[in-house]
Design a protein around this motif. Structure first.
Motif, PDB file in Angstrom:
ATOM      1  N   VAL A 103      -4.203  -2.852 -10.145  1.00 20.80           N
ATOM      2  CA  VAL A 103      -5.380  -2.175  -9.751  1.00 20.80           C
ATOM      3  C   VAL A 103      -5.129  -1.503  -8.419  1.00 20.80           C
ATOM      4  O   VAL A 103      -4.626  -2.094  -7.409  1.00 20.80           O
ATOM      5  N   VAL A 104      -5.654  -0.297  -8.283  1.00 19.92           N
ATOM      6  CA  VAL A 104      -5.168   0.349  -6.898  1.00 19.92           C
ATOM      7  C   VAL A 104      -6.534   1.270  -6.429  1.00 19.92           C
ATOM      8  O   VAL A 104      -7.185   1.651  -7.386  1.00 19.92           O
ATOM      9  N   ALA A 105      -6.739   1.088  -5.258  1.00 18.56           N
ATOM     10  CA  ALA A 105      -7.828   1.947  -4.620  1.00 18.56           C
ATOM     11  C   ALA A 105      -7.813   3.443  -4.725  1.00 18.56           C
ATOM     12  O   ALA A 105      -6.672   3.861  -4.470  1.00 18.56           O
ATOM     13  N   ALA A 106      -8.693   4.110  -5.218  1.00 21.42           N
ATOM     14  CA  ALA A 106      -8.672   5.608  -5.563  1.00 21.42           C
ATOM     15  C   ALA A 106      -9.701   6.351  -4.474  1.00 21.42           C
ATOM     16  O   ALA A 106      -9.787   7.616  -4.811  1.00 21.42           O
ATOM     17  N   GLY A 107     -10.090   5.628  -3.588  1.00 21.89           N
ATOM     18  CA  GLY A 107     -10.859   6.412  -2.548  1.00 21.89           C
ATOM     19  C   GLY A 107     -12.240   6.014  -2.901  1.00 21.89           C
ATOM     20  O   GLY A 107     -12.749   6.121  -3.870  1.00 21.89           O
ATOM     21  N   GLY A 108     -13.091   5.611  -1.729  1.00 21.46           N
ATOM     22  CA  GLY A 108     -14.489   5.384  -1.757  1.00 21.46           C
ATOM     23  C   GLY A 108     -14.661   4.321  -2.791  1.00 21.46           C
ATOM     24  O   GLY A 108     -14.273   3.218  -2.571  1.00 21.46           O
ATOM     25  N   ASP A 109     -15.549   4.510  -3.651  1.00 19.84           N
ATOM     26  CA  ASP A 109     -15.960   3.489  -4.465  1.00 19.84           C
ATOM     27  C   ASP A 109     -15.323   3.328  -5.986  1.00 19.84           C
ATOM     28  O   ASP A 109     -15.670   2.830  -6.841  1.00 19.84           O
ATOM     29  N   ARG A 110     -13.998   4.030  -5.907  1.00 17.89           N
ATOM     30  CA  ARG A 110     -13.257   4.100  -7.175  1.00 17.89           C
ATOM     31  C   ARG A 110     -11.833   3.047  -7.294  1.00 17.89           C
ATOM     32  O   ARG A 110     -11.565   3.102  -6.283  1.00 17.89           O
TER      33      ARG A 110
ATOM     34  N   SER B 149      -2.557 -10.553 -11.055  1.00 21.18           N
ATOM     35  CA  SER B 149      -1.487  -9.694 -10.779  1.00 21.18           C
ATOM     36  C   SER B 149      -2.082  -8.565  -9.662  1.00 21.18           C
ATOM     37  O   SER B 149      -2.193  -9.110  -8.622  1.00 21.18           O
ATOM     38  N   GLY B 150      -2.160  -7.196  -9.706  1.00 23.15           N
ATOM     39  CA  GLY B 150      -2.672  -6.431  -8.646  1.00 23.15           C
ATOM     40  C   GLY B 150      -3.732  -6.527  -8.147  1.00 23.15           C
ATOM     41  O   GLY B 150      -4.675  -6.966  -8.666  1.00 23.15           O
ATOM     42  N   ILE B 151      -3.956  -6.425  -6.749  1.00 25.60           N
ATOM     43  CA  ILE B 151      -5.215  -6.462  -5.954  1.00 25.60           C
ATOM     44  C   ILE B 151      -5.298  -5.321  -5.074  1.00 25.60           C
ATOM     45  O   ILE B 151      -4.371  -4.554  -5.012  1.00 25.60           O
ATOM     46  N   ALA B 152      -6.553  -4.817  -4.917  1.00 21.07           N
ATOM     47  CA  ALA B 152      -7.146  -3.631  -4.312  1.00 21.07           C
ATOM     48  C   ALA B 152      -8.089  -4.094  -3.356  1.00 21.07           C
ATOM     49  O   ALA B 152      -9.058  -4.991  -3.680  1.00 21.07           O
ATOM     50  N   PHE B 153      -8.423  -3.416  -2.434  1.00 24.65           N
ATOM     51  CA  PHE B 153      -9.751  -3.577  -1.389  1.00 24.65           C
ATOM     52  C   PHE B 153     -10.501  -2.203  -1.631  1.00 24.65           C
ATOM     53  O   PHE B 153     -10.068  -1.198  -1.412  1.00 24.65           O
ATOM     54  N   ALA B 154     -11.888  -2.674  -2.038  1.00 18.15           N
ATOM     55  CA  ALA B 154     -12.677  -1.395  -1.868  1.00 18.15           C
ATOM     56  C   ALA B 154     -14.309  -1.924  -1.820  1.00 18.15           C
ATOM     57  O   ALA B 154     -14.395  -3.071  -2.482  1.00 18.15           O
ATOM     58  N   ALA B 155     -15.088  -1.481  -1.439  1.00 19.17           N
ATOM     59  CA  ALA B 155     -16.564  -1.757  -1.352  1.00 19.17           C
ATOM     60  C   ALA B 155     -16.841  -3.048  -0.689  1.00 19.17           C
ATOM     61  O   ALA B 155     -17.623  -4.036  -0.956  1.00 19.17           O
TER      62      ALA B 155
ATOM     63  N   LEU C 103     -12.565   3.299 -12.631  1.00 15.32           N
ATOM     64  CA  LEU C 103     -13.611   2.557 -12.598  1.00 15.32           C
ATOM     65  C   LEU C 103     -14.346   2.899 -11.060  1.00 15.32           C
ATOM     66  O   LEU C 103     -14.092   3.480 -10.310  1.00 15.32           O
ATOM     67  N   ARG C 104     -15.645   2.791 -11.279  1.00 15.16           N
ATOM     68  CA  ARG C 104     -16.547   2.768 -10.063  1.00 15.16           C
ATOM     69  C   ARG C 104     -16.986   1.414  -9.862  1.00 15.16           C
ATOM     70  O   ARG C 104     -17.663   0.833 -10.735  1.00 15.16           O
ATOM     71  N   VAL C 105     -17.127   1.155  -8.513  1.00 17.65           N
ATOM     72  CA  VAL C 105     -17.429  -0.418  -8.194  1.00 17.65           C
ATOM     73  C   VAL C 105     -18.639  -0.341  -7.110  1.00 17.65           C
ATOM     74  O   VAL C 105     -18.501   0.492  -6.224  1.00 17.65           O
ATOM     75  N   THR C 106     -19.220  -1.389  -7.096  1.00 16.59           N
ATOM     76  CA  THR C 106     -20.027  -1.611  -5.732  1.00 16.59           C
ATOM     77  C   THR C 106     -19.866  -3.186  -5.492  1.00 16.59           C
ATOM     78  O   THR C 106     -19.385  -4.217  -6.290  1.00 16.59           O
TER      79      THR C 106
END
Length: 385
Positions: free
Chosen positions: A351-358, A304-310, A382-385
């Motif tokens: 899933v949506v980027a919340a800024g930084g690693d969130r 379903s949803g995707i987001a880009f982070a880290a 969530l916090r992700v790396t």
């Protein structure tokens, strides 16, 4: 608000729908039909020379932001705090206080006809939201799928804070399944719209049809300047049911979509690209079709949803009930996809980027296919790396 009768009958009705995986994953038991042309596997697209993130990452659930949501589908963070959430089956948009979890219903969107996988789906804020206060939404009407925009006035009483919808774009094919629905404004301030083929596979390869496409529009709903086909909103085609849209740090577009019986896909999107459906599902040796950068069996994903982070694309899985991490190296995968939260929270929708690693992540257990627990559905931080 009580969910509409369409939701209560959804699980039963879907068992009667043949040859369809949609957000349930593969086809119903006993119906494992395959496309007429079954593609051979090949290597993923060529990676570029950029350095990718580490092969392994981490996910930590920081907290539960909100509970008691009904069929949440779209999620849009507000500038300065707060989250807007669309309910597929109630046709409402609710504001969530991200600190307290308090829910304020802004209003019901008129004209929405929830049925099957249709209803009030993706939402997005205007790129000029700070001044125009416009919220865009994709929904299923009695005749089609369409995009509207509404004025959000936080000064009005609860339940009256959304203005009347103004139709920006109409005529996207609708069906009981495969309605697409994800919308997002890109770095170019144009509106990108993921559509489905509504169960009619012939639409995906027809460049004159709006079904099975990614569309690129101006905020007013016109074909965006620079689109690959003259005077057309079509940006890419050959899709089955696009459910996720996100851009990386270099403004490259990625999209997730449901396969039928064999392969779900994460694709790097190129203007004018043909992504193969229904002639190809998953990777193909046929040079006219673009192969996905990653693929999964339908029981592992139903993306379903995707987001880009880290440095990675994070992809929510419905039937797979897990969050996938795909580390990127250019427009290819830097390492094998990595799964998190498997079975911990049930079906995962957006899933949506919340800024930084969130990240913000919504569950989807009240959608007629899940097994709701007390407190469902939820928004998690969530916090992700």
């Amino acid at each position: 608000m009580q969910r509409r009768a369409a939701t209560a009958a959804l699980a039963t009705a879907l068992l009667l729908t043949a040859g369809c995986s949609s957000d349930g994953g593969g086809a119903p038991d006993g119906d494992r039909s395959t496309p007429a042309s079954t593609p051979a596997r090949s290597s993923p697209p060529q990676r570029d020379a950029e350095q990718g993130p580490p092969a392994k990452g981490t996910v930590t659930v920081v907290r539960t932001v909100a509970t008691g949501l009904d069929s949440p589908w779209g999620l849009a963070p507000l500038p300065g705090g707060g989250l807007l959430v669309s309910s597929r089956d109630d046709a409402t948009i609710t504001r969530i206080d991200e600190k307290t979890g308090r829910k304020t219903e802004l209003g019901e969107v008129p004209g929405v006809v929830p049925e099957g996988e249709g209803g009030l789906l993706g939402i997005a804020l205007s790129p000029g939201f700070a001044s125009d206060h416009m919220v865009y939404a994709y929904f299923t009407s009695a005749s089609d799928n369409r995009v509207v925009r509404m004025l959000y006035d936080a000064k009005k009483p609860a339940g009256e804070q959304l203005g009347a919808p103004d139709t920006v774009f109409r005529g996207i094919p609708k069906g009981f399944v495969h309605n697409g629905g994800r919308i997002a404004f890109g770095p170019d301030r144009m509106l990108y719209v993921g559509t489905g083929e509504s169960g009619d596979t012939s639409l995906s390869q027809d460049k004159k049809s709006l079904g099975g496409k990614i569309l690129r529009l101006t905020p007013e709903g016109e074909p965006a300047p620079g689109n690959p086909f003259p005077d057309s909103p079509v940006y890419s085609y050959g899709h089955r049911n696009v459910q996720g849209l996100a851009w990386d740090g270099k403004q490259r577009l990625f999209a997730a979509e449901f396969g039928q019986n064999t392969w779900d896909e994460l694709n790097a999107i190129e203007p004018g690209g043909n992504y193969g459906w229904p002639e190809a599902e998953g990777r193909s040796d046929d040079a006219q079709y673009r192969s996905p950068l990653a693929q999964w069996g339908t029981d592992e994903a139903s993306p379903s949803g995707i987001a880009f982070a880290a440095g990675s694309v994070w992809m929510a899985g419905l039937r797979g009930e897990r969050l996938w991490r795909v580390p990127l190296k250019g427009t290819g995968a830097a390492a094998d996809p990595q799964a998190f939260l498997e079975g911990d929270h049930g079906r995962l929708r957006t899933v949506v980027a919340a800024g930084g690693d969130r990240l913000w992540l919504t569950t989807s257990n009240t959608d007629g296919r899940g097994d709701p627990k007390d407190g469902d559905d939820r928004i998690l931080e969530l916090r992700v790396t």
